[in-house]
Design an enzyme around this catalytic site. Structure first.
Site, PDB file in Angstrom:
ATOM      1  CE  LYS A 188      66.118  91.525  35.753  1.00 59.20           C
ATOM      2  NZ  LYS A 188      64.776  91.293  35.908  1.00 59.20           N
ATOM      3  CD  GLU A 212      67.465  77.744  25.257  1.00 57.48           C
ATOM      4  OE1 GLU A 212      66.806  77.812  24.128  1.00 57.48           O
ATOM      5  OE2 GLU A 212      68.028  76.883  25.338  1.00 57.48           O
ATOM      6  CB  CYS A 269      60.165  80.876  23.215  1.00 55.21           C
ATOM      7  SG  CYS A 269      60.388  79.621  24.286  1.00 55.21           S
ATOM      8  CD  GLU A 305      59.769  85.419  19.759  1.00 56.16           C
ATOM      9  OE1 GLU A 305      60.680  86.270  20.409  1.00 56.16           O
ATOM     10  OE2 GLU A 305      59.697  84.325  20.180  1.00 56.16           O
TER      11      GLU A 305
HETATM   12  O1  TXE Z   1      62.484  90.636  27.254  1.00 54.81           O
HETATM   13  P1  TXE Z   1      63.976  90.894  27.643  1.00 54.81           P
HETATM   14  P2  TXE Z   1      61.139  91.279  27.628  1.00 54.81           P
HETATM   15  C1  TXE Z   1      60.657  88.563  23.461  1.00 54.81           C
HETATM   16  C2  TXE Z   1      59.121  88.657  23.148  1.00 54.81           C
HETATM   17  C3  TXE Z   1      59.052  90.119  23.998  1.00 54.81           C
HETATM   18  C4  TXE Z   1      60.105  90.754  24.210  1.00 54.81           C
HETATM   19  C5  TXE Z   1      60.334  91.577  25.307  1.00 54.81           C
HETATM   20  O2  TXE Z   1      59.344  89.119  21.698  1.00 54.81           O
HETATM   21  O3  TXE Z   1      58.010  90.815  23.370  1.00 54.81           O
HETATM   22  O4  TXE Z   1      61.121  89.656  24.098  1.00 54.81           O
HETATM   23  O5  TXE Z   1      60.197  90.867  26.503  1.00 54.81           O
HETATM   24  C6  TXE Z   1      66.337  90.796  31.651  1.00 54.81           C
HETATM   25  N1  TXE Z   1      71.008  92.613  31.023  1.00 54.81           N
HETATM   26  N2  TXE Z   1      60.589  87.429  24.776  1.00 54.81           N
HETATM   27  O6  TXE Z   1      61.008  92.616  27.907  1.00 54.81           O
HETATM   28  O7  TXE Z   1      64.042  92.262  27.803  1.00 54.81           O
HETATM   29  C7  TXE Z   1      64.951  91.338  31.981  1.00 54.81           C
HETATM   30  O8  TXE Z   1      64.538  91.975  33.229  1.00 54.81           O
HETATM   31  C8  TXE Z   1      70.653  91.559  31.796  1.00 54.81           C
HETATM   32  C9  TXE Z   1      60.815  86.140  24.228  1.00 54.81           C
HETATM   33  O9  TXE Z   1      60.594  90.493  28.915  1.00 54.81           O
HETATM   34  O10 TXE Z   1      64.962  90.100  26.895  1.00 54.81           O
HETATM   35  C10 TXE Z   1      64.183  89.980  32.076  1.00 54.81           C
HETATM   36  O11 TXE Z   1      64.465  89.409  33.390  1.00 54.81           O
HETATM   37  N3  TXE Z   1      69.316  91.161  31.786  1.00 54.81           N
HETATM   38  C11 TXE Z   1      61.118  85.103  25.214  1.00 54.81           C
HETATM   39  C12 TXE Z   1      64.831  88.934  31.007  1.00 54.81           C
HETATM   40  O12 TXE Z   1      66.101  89.643  30.733  1.00 54.81           O
HETATM   41  C13 TXE Z   1      68.308  91.984  30.948  1.00 54.81           C
HETATM   42  C14 TXE Z   1      60.375  85.124  26.582  1.00 54.81           C
HETATM   43  C15 TXE Z   1      64.228  88.945  29.905  1.00 54.81           C
HETATM   44  O13 TXE Z   1      63.800  90.217  29.140  1.00 54.81           O
HETATM   45  C16 TXE Z   1      68.812  93.032  30.369  1.00 54.81           C
HETATM   46  C17 TXE Z   1      60.183  86.830  26.850  1.00 54.81           C
HETATM   47  C18 TXE Z   1      70.255  93.401  30.329  1.00 54.81           C
HETATM   48  N4  TXE Z   1      70.720  94.528  29.658  1.00 54.81           N
HETATM   49  C19 TXE Z   1      60.418  87.749  25.928  1.00 54.81           C
HETATM   50  N5  TXE Z   1      67.742  93.694  29.864  1.00 54.81           N
HETATM   51  C20 TXE Z   1      61.225  83.817  24.711  1.00 54.81           C
HETATM   52  N6  TXE Z   1      61.697  83.372  23.694  1.00 54.81           N
HETATM   53  O14 TXE Z   1      60.605  82.864  25.593  1.00 54.81           O
HETATM   54  C21 TXE Z   1      66.634  93.090  30.278  1.00 54.81           C
HETATM   55  N7  TXE Z   1      67.117  91.771  31.002  1.00 54.81           N
END
Ligand code: TXE
Length: 484
Positions: free
Chosen positions: A173, A250, A284, A383
């Site tokens: 996904k 992560e 990250c 962050e």
């Molecule tokens: O993250 P999400 P997003 C941080 C960064 C960014 C914020 C939001 O601060 O601004 O997160 O980014 C899936 N059950 N990072 O919205 O929501 C979602 O569809 C299962 C840091 O992208 O955590 C996506 O595939 N899965 C980070 C994945 O989770 C779910 C990199 C990540 O989404 C879900 C990216 C649920 N309930 C963002 N809700 C890093 N540290 O590298 C969402 N997802």
């Protein structure tokens, strides 16, 4: 004519009426494609296909798995320019970064092809006379792979590559913002010869698709990269569900780069500018906290500002630009909000932070540097995930180390110094999963373990040979020869 792309379920490309429109953050008039949003029924079908395929796939000859991953690696390498361009078009990192990431994905898949052959075990003498024991690693089962938008092909490659190398099946996904790179990677792996059902793609909503995967009793493990709140939600749902899943999470970082008086100034500035602002700060491992000792502070700040003034920010596909847009409106709003928070907290916005207009409509933001930042300010603790860095001034190494460790996160850290004494001490005492000396906090090798401490990570490490810890399950077999 905008192209439509389906999900891959049991080797069939499945389309739906519910579509996600993939937009270029450098030019919001540019539509990359329309990608199917998986329904709950699609996720169930994908998991069932993976479970069915696992019986045979988990017993395939290692050479078969090796050859499939090696063929996929070769195609990614050969098409790296095209895949990198697509990646930059949908995510907004520059072309150099996008093509570099596609090449990295090819290297990761090649490494994982080798892992299919290298996986070994141990033979240990049993306690009883004539008894031998073997400790071997077997595939775990069906893995749910949930990935973020900031590394659209590298992160899926290192999770899916490892899962397949060790004989697991996958339901993948990807993040909603970057379905294009995910779709290409899956179609390449399929073309490389994966049997039906071994790898399934379910694009769409995190809450729905990710939620069903997380709660599903036929999913044995979840490997997730993303935000801390989502990771915590997945952890809670996974252990509360009918099958307590193995987890690899992560999450975020607020990574310190310490710069001591004895550092090489040019090197320190390079580490800081690259680590904090390239990829628009959306890594990250970004160096979002620059912890600088008194004696070098002013020279360092001045030199970083000079570099920021010269940076070219614009359309990601224009090869002259060094920094592209941020990924979408929501991330831009978050960044702008933190800029206001920093000013309200009385940090000094030393440079940047302006919204930029470019010939095409996109989410352009000038990189921003705050100075006079105190460790308890929100901009120093939370962050942001944008091109915004904080400089914290400290009196010497001891204070620098204390400030570096004063965070809920613990992903990567760095120190710029010419002192063996401080470098050695920092490596041992930095509370991070990855420590770099005279190198930026970003930029990591694919054959070494990756992961953090504290709120940054949960579960076994990713990448390199350490991937086996998560993607395999240990078996202990006892044998007696049956002769006395
Ligand atoms: O993250 P999400 P997003 C941080 C960064 C960014 C914020 C939001 O601060 O601004 O997160 O980014 C899936 N059950 N990072 O919205 O929501 C979602 O569809 C299962 C840091 O992208 O955590 C996506 O595939 N899965 C980070 C994945 O989770 C779910 C990199 C990540 O989404 C879900 C990216 C649920 N309930 C963002 N809700 C890093 N540290 O590298 C969402 N997802």
């Amino acid at each position: 004519m905008v192209e439509r792309y389906g999900n891959l379920i049991d080797d069939e490309w499945v389309t739906t009426d519910s579509l996600n429109i993939n937009i270029n953050p450098s030019d919001t008039n540019d539509i990359i494609g329309e990608y199917a949003r998986a329904s709950e029924a699609d996720v169930h079908a994908a998991v069932a296909a993976a479970r069915q395929a696992f019986r045979a796939w988990s017993h395939t000859a290692p050479l078969v798995r090796h050859d499939i991953l090696a063929r996929a690696s070769a195609e990614v390498a050969q098409r790296a320019d095209e895949l990198g361009r697509l990646l930059s078009r949908e995510e907004g990192k520059t072309l150099v970064e996008g093509v570099g990431e596609a090449k990295r994905a090819a290297q990761v898949l090649a490494f994982m092809a080798g892992e299919a052959l290298r996986i070994g075990g141990e033979r240990i003498a049993g306690l009883q006379e004539g008894s031998d024991a073997e400790v071997t690693r077997e595939p775990l089962g069906v893995i749910g792979v949930i990935t973020p938008w900031n590394f659209p092909i590298a992160i899926p490659s290192w999770k899916i590559g490892a899962a397949l190398a060790y004989g697991n099946c996958v339901v993948f996904k990807p993040a909603e913002l970057v379905p294009g790179s995910a779709w290409e990677l899956v179609s390449i792996l399929r073309r490389a010869g994966l049997p039906p059902g071994v790898l399934n793609l379910v694009m769409g909503s995190g809450r729905l698709v990710g939620g069903v995967l997380t709660a599903h009793k036929e999913v044995d493990a979840i490997s997730f990269t993303g935000s801390v709140p989502t990771g915590r939600g997945i952890a809670a749902a996974s252990v509360a569900g009918p099958a307590m899943k193995r987890l690899q999470l992560e999450m975020g970082g607020k990574n310190p780069l310490v710069v001591l008086d004895d550092a090489d100034l040019d090197l320190a500035v390079e580490c800081a500018v690259n680590g904090a602002f390239y990829s628009a700060g959306q890594r990250c491992t970004a160096s979002s906290r620059l912890i600088v000792t008194d004696g070098i502070h002013d020279r360092f700040v001045q030199a970083v500002v000079a570099r920021l003034e010269a940076l070219r920010i614009g359309h990601a596909l224009d090869a002259d630009n060094q920094i592209g847009p941020v990924v979408d409106q929501s991330q831009l709003d978050t960044d702008l909000e933190y800029l206001e928070i920093g000013v309200r907290e009385n940090a000094v916005l030393r440079w940047g932070g302006k919204r930029l207009e470019r010939p095409t409509p996109g989410f352009y933001l000038q990189p921003a540097l705050f100075t006079d930042v105190q460790p308890d300010m929100r901009i120093a603790r939370e962050e942001i995930f944008g091109p915004i860095a904080s400089v914290l001034r400290v009196s010497g190494y001891e204070e620098a180390l204390a400030v570096a460790n004063d965070t809920e996160f613990g992903l990567s850290s760095g120190i710029c110094t010419s002192s063996l004494k401080y470098a050695t001490h920092f490596k041992r005492h930095s509370e991070a999963g990855i420590v770099k000396v005279n190198q930026g906090t970003s930029g990591l090798d694919f054959h070494l373990p990756f992961g953090g401490r504290k709120a940054s990570s949960y579960g076994p490490r990713e990448q390199g040979r350490y991937s086996a810890e998560f993607y395999t399950i240990v078996k202990t077999a006892y044998t007696s020869a049956g002769m006395v």
